[in-house]
Design a protein around this motif. Structure first.
Motif, PDB file in Angstrom:
ATOM      1  N   ARG A 283      33.343  12.660  21.434  1.00  0.00           N
ATOM      2  CA  ARG A 283      34.203  13.952  21.606  1.00  0.00           C
ATOM      3  C   ARG A 283      33.977  14.858  21.744  1.00  0.00           C
ATOM      4  O   ARG A 283      32.910  15.487  20.751  1.00  0.00           O
ATOM      5  CB  ARG A 283      35.655  13.662  21.310  1.00  0.00           C
ATOM      6  CG  ARG A 283      36.059  12.386  20.723  1.00  0.00           C
ATOM      7  CD  ARG A 283      37.330  11.886  19.883  1.00  0.00           C
ATOM      8  NE  ARG A 283      38.756  12.200  20.983  1.00  0.00           N
ATOM      9  CZ  ARG A 283      40.193  11.834  20.640  1.00  0.00           C
ATOM     10  NH1 ARG A 283      40.196  11.761  19.621  1.00  0.00           N
ATOM     11  NH2 ARG A 283      40.884  12.096  21.438  1.00  0.00           N
ATOM     12  N   ARG A 284      34.023  15.870  22.979  1.00  0.00           N
ATOM     13  CA  ARG A 284      34.256  17.432  22.562  1.00  0.00           C
ATOM     14  C   ARG A 284      35.400  18.492  23.014  1.00  0.00           C
ATOM     15  O   ARG A 284      36.421  17.725  23.374  1.00  0.00           O
ATOM     16  CB  ARG A 284      33.082  17.309  23.683  1.00  0.00           C
ATOM     17  CG  ARG A 284      31.971  17.353  23.762  1.00  0.00           C
ATOM     18  CD  ARG A 284      30.787  17.751  24.298  1.00  0.00           C
ATOM     19  NE  ARG A 284      30.312  16.748  25.213  1.00  0.00           N
ATOM     20  CZ  ARG A 284      29.536  16.862  26.010  1.00  0.00           C
ATOM     21  NH1 ARG A 284      28.761  18.566  26.361  1.00  0.00           N
ATOM     22  NH2 ARG A 284      28.970  15.895  26.542  1.00  0.00           N
ATOM     23  N   LEU A 285      35.792  19.523  22.233  1.00  0.00           N
ATOM     24  CA  LEU A 285      36.762  20.179  22.316  1.00  0.00           C
ATOM     25  C   LEU A 285      36.523  20.127  24.052  1.00  0.00           C
ATOM     26  O   LEU A 285      35.158  20.446  24.366  1.00  0.00           O
ATOM     27  CB  LEU A 285      36.048  21.892  21.661  1.00  0.00           C
ATOM     28  CG  LEU A 285      36.587  21.180  20.541  1.00  0.00           C
ATOM     29  CD1 LEU A 285      36.065  22.190  19.107  1.00  0.00           C
ATOM     30  CD2 LEU A 285      38.333  21.064  19.607  1.00  0.00           C
ATOM     31  N   THR A 286      37.356  20.694  24.402  1.00  0.00           N
ATOM     32  CA  THR A 286      37.800  20.565  26.261  1.00  0.00           C
ATOM     33  C   THR A 286      37.711  22.406  26.207  1.00  0.00           C
ATOM     34  O   THR A 286      37.364  22.935  27.808  1.00  0.00           O
ATOM     35  CB  THR A 286      39.434  20.753  26.393  1.00  0.00           C
ATOM     36  OG1 THR A 286      40.696  20.983  25.488  1.00  0.00           O
ATOM     37  CG2 THR A 286      39.598  18.713  26.534  1.00  0.00           C
ATOM     38  N   GLY A 287      37.435  23.089  26.030  1.00  0.00           N
ATOM     39  CA  GLY A 287      37.294  24.831  25.827  1.00  0.00           C
ATOM     40  C   GLY A 287      36.000  24.961  26.006  1.00  0.00           C
ATOM     41  O   GLY A 287      35.963  26.523  26.605  1.00  0.00           O
ATOM     42  N   GLY A 288      34.837  23.825  26.214  1.00  0.00           N
ATOM     43  CA  GLY A 288      33.710  24.102  25.986  1.00  0.00           C
ATOM     44  C   GLY A 288      33.376  24.407  27.496  1.00  0.00           C
ATOM     45  O   GLY A 288      33.808  23.595  28.659  1.00  0.00           O
ATOM     46  N   GLY A 289      33.109  25.846  27.780  1.00  0.00           N
ATOM     47  CA  GLY A 289      32.976  25.598  30.026  1.00  0.00           C
ATOM     48  C   GLY A 289      31.207  25.579  29.888  1.00  0.00           C
ATOM     49  O   GLY A 289      31.491  25.437  31.148  1.00  0.00           O
TER      50      GLY A 289
END
Length: 373
Positions: A283-289
């Protein structure tokens, strides 16, 4: 246990004598009814391991004022800069009785002497870890140099590390809660529950049975069918790496082209065995742009808007792997750590809150079916 690695790894390593036979052990064990913090895949990120327990209120000896305990979901090692330090720290906590851990597929690779992408450090060898995809939007900073990893040079420590892993279970359970690295599969779990012996003995036992099936029933089967049998019919592999299904199209991940992808088993899990906490699935945090331009872990298993929450129709599966094991891609391309949404996470039970080593906001994640929005 043969320590000579496979797949073209160094051939100069002389394996030590095999360890003495182990007493029978349970590969699925219980854990306390008290409050716990389940930590996701660390993958050698020792700095994250130092930061997260501190944020959770543990002292340097793994003691919590409220009597909490850490539970590590496996994949302590590989790809990150200091797998050696991570194992030393977790081993200290486990042997002092202040934490528990289960095995992931990366520990299993080491126990089997499998030299794979990200684990050359174990044999004292270097490697360049970054994906060389021509679609990459950020070039590798030093493509001709190896990625930085602390190398394990001591045969005595190498054997001690393996012996520590051999003493760990494949899953933990208590009333209403299971912790397993990749997949809670009742049939596989029952086989493992009834097996007495360490994970290496169990792996070899079921591999022997599978080898016979490959020589007979599946002798002329297509390659993907044979590979799915190897993955999906071996109970140790199922618990540590999940099942696989045909991918829509070939893809590159883990250093090779693949035609099978990970099975989203939680999509049909209603919570029959209670809540299940896993790692493994990136999974990954959605804030990673930042966008790397390629998918480093193969076909994405979660949508781009994957907000932290329990998975499946019953809201009963929590994946706590937030891709700390991809930080080598960030560092290797000169990107800030966390810029593609990577973090080391922990699920606090029974509070049902997610905490992150990098200080990202704590998230309340109540279990159970989510209401339609």
């Amino acid at each position: 246990l043969a320590l000579r690695p496979r797949l073209g790894a160094p051939t100069s390593i002389v394996p030590p004598p095999p360890p003495p036979p182990r007493l029978a052990m349970a590969l699925i064990q219980g854990f306390s009814d008290g409050p716990i913090d389940v930590v996701g895949d660390i993958h050698g990120e020792s700095g994250q391991l130092q930061a997260l327990p501190f944020r959770l209120g543990y002292d340097g000896n793994g003691v919590h004022a409220e009597g909490r305990r850490l539970v590590f979901v496996g994949d302590l090692v590989d790809r990150g800069p200091d797998s050696v330090g991570v194992v030393r720290s977790v081993r200290f906590l486990v042997e002092k009785g202040r934490a528990q851990m289960i095995l992931g597929n990366h520990e299993l690779n080491l126990l089997r002497g499998e030299c794979k992408h990200g684990n050359h450090w174990f044999w004292g060898k270097t490697e360049q870890l970054c994906n060389r995809s021509p679609e990459a939007r950020h070039p590798i900073v030093a493509p001709s140099s190896p990625s930085f990893q602390v190398l394990l040079q001591d045969d005595v420590e190498r054997e001690a590390m393996l012996e520590f892993f051999r003493g760990q279970p494949l899953a933990l359970e208590r009333e209403g809660l299971r912790v397993v690295h990749a997949m809670w599969h009742p049939e596989s779990a029952e086989k493992i529950r009834n097996f007495r012996g360490d994970v290496v003995v169990a792996y070899d036992h079921y591999k022997t049975l599978l080898d016979e099936r490959l020589r007979t029933d599946l002798k002329d089967a297509p390659k993907d069918e044979r590979e799915m049998a190897i993955q999906n019919e071996h109970p140790v592999t199922v618990l540590t790496a999940g099942m696989e299904v045909p991918a829509k199209e070939p893809y590159f991940a883990g250093g090779k082209m693949r035609t099978l992808e990970r099975h989203r088993w939680w999509e049909s899990y209603e919570g029959e065995a209670g809540l299940v906490v896993v790692g493994h699935y990136w999974r990954r945090l959605t804030g990673g742009g930042e966008d790397l331009g390629f998918e480093p872990t193969g076909p994405a298993l979660f949508g781009a808007d994957d907000a932290p929450a329990w998975l499946g129709p019953g809201g009963a599966v929590m994946c706590v792997d937030y891709s700390a094991g991809l930080r080598f891609e960030e560092r290797g391309r000169g990107l800030p750590e966390g810029s593609i949404g990577t973090a080391l996470a922990a699920l606090r039970v029974p509070e049902m809150t997610l905490h992150f080593a990098d200080g990202s906001p704590t998230v309340n994640v109540p279990a159970g079916p989510r209401e339609c929005e």
